[in-house]
Structures are given as C-alpha cells and as structure tokens.
Design a protein around this motif. Structure first.
Motif: not given
Length: 212
Positions: A119-127, A130-134, A139-151
């Motif tokens: 689902x990396x394509x979905x992560x790119x849409x959410x972030x 991001x210029x590179x895959x890494x 980062x803790x804020x980045x992974x929540x955004x990429x995975x769609x995790x929120x309050x």
DNA sequence: CTTTGGATCGTCT
DNA sequence: GACGATCCAAAGG
C-alpha cells in the motif's frame, strides 16, 4: 552484507500474519519495546513493519505523559494492553503508541518508524511532500499520516480482527541485537536507553550506525 | 551533509 | 500563559 542498505525484509504471508497472544503486552516497557521490532502494523489498505520504537513508563518515567497521573488525554495509557494511544504532537501531528498492560499501570511504546510493506501508493497519497520512500514513514508523525492514524483511533484494540489498525506477527523475529540509544525529542530522563531500532534499516529516523 | 527557525493548538499549570 | 514524545523549508559547507 547487503548492497547500500537495500531492504532485507519482506512479506511472509499474504494476510500479514496473526496477532501476538495477550501475554505479549505484559512486562515492562523496556522489555516489551524491542520485541515489537519487526512486527507488522496493518491499517486499511496498507501494511508496514515496525523498525523503531521508544519505551515510556508512566510513574517511573519523567518523560512520560502519564508521569503526573491520569488526565483526559492520557487515559488510554492506563487501560489494558493491546490498545492504541494516539495524541497530538506540537498541535500539528499525530503520534501513536502501543499500550502495555495491566490496567491501572501507565505503560506504552511509541512507534517511531515503520518500513512500508504494501500500500505504498496509498501512503504517497497521504504524504505528498515525501520525496523518497524513506520519507514516507521515518518518524512518529510521518508514519501516522502515512497509515491514516488520527485521534479517532485513540483507544482502539489493535488485536481484534475487525479493528481498523491491527498489530500482526508474520513470523519475522525481532533483531537479536537491536540498536539501543537514548530517546529523541525529550528533555528529561535523557539518560535512559529506551529507544530501540532494527540495525541498518533505512527507515530508522536517526542514529543509524555509520558505514551501513 | 548540517544547522536554524517557523508552523500551530491541545493540554496542563 | 508556556510548552511540547515533530516536521519541513531555507540557507550555508
């Protein structure tokens, strides 16, 4: 060893694995945190491997949100293990923790970095920044955004099959000798060596050993 | 590569 | 009223 730190991990089963048994969430945060390395986080259409974590231990830990007792924000940390504690960081980002048991004891492991599996394509849409895959999830804020995790995900049980966020074990063991350092971004209890990471993994946010 | 500073608001004192 | 369990862009080597 591997060339230029190419990814050495992968998917071991199409389903991503099965949840750890309930006793997995027992034990102290410094004990359990390194055992979370190489576990799989599944969120909607994406999966990712946990490669960097930090332990936080309530009343024993001045750096923990729960050090001064229960508040409306940190209530989830005082609950049973196997749930997700999500909080807002710097008024902008979300950060996610795996809560450890038992109820009444505030213990949690902050998820600091994950390696995308699917689902990396979905992560790119959410972030989109991001210029590179890494950069998607290092980062803790980045992974929540990429995975769609929120309050909205605060307090959910990540061991249940129907949960939007799940913790899975696909058979990949934790590293025998994880990278161990001080925690990042805190100003108290900096002496505690409670940050753990998969050595030589490109998605680890900082502190990789030189020469990798 | 590194350093620096701005963004932005919920939470607790 | 002060301060973050952070991220990003800009500027300098």
């Amino acid at each position: 060893m591997g060339d230029h730190g190419e990814r050495v991990t992968g998917v071991r089963s199409a389903s991503g694995g099965q949840p750890p048994d309930s006793s997995f969430f027992d034990g102290t945060p410094p004990q359990v945190a390194p055992r979370l390395l190489n576990k799989v986080l599944a969120a909607d259409g994406a999966t990712a491997r946990i490669v960097e974590v930090e332990a936080y231990w309530g009343a024993h830990d001045p750096a923990s949100h729960a050090y001064r007792g229960m508040t409306p924000r940190n209530e989830t940390m005082f609950g049973p293990g196997g749930h997700l504690y999500v909080y807002r960081s710097y008024g902008i980002h979300w950060c996610a923790n795996v809560v450890l048991g038992p109820p009444g004891e505030a213990a949690a492991v902050l998820l600091r970095a994950v390696e995308p599996i699917s689902g990396e394509d979905l992560m790119v849409t959410r972030r989109p920044k991001a210029r590179r895959s890494v950069d998607l999830t290092n980062g803790p804020g980045k992974l929540c955004a990429a995975l769609g995790i929120s309050g909205d995900d605060d307090g959910i049980d990540i061991t249940l099959e129907g949960s939007r966020i799940r913790l899975l074990d696909d058979g990949t063991p934790p590293p025998e000798e994880p990278l161990v350092t001080s925690r990042i971004g805190i100003t108290t209890a900096v002496d505690k060596q409670w940050r753990f990471a998969v050595p030589s993994n490109r998605w680890v946010s900082r502190g990789r050993p030189a020469g990798g």
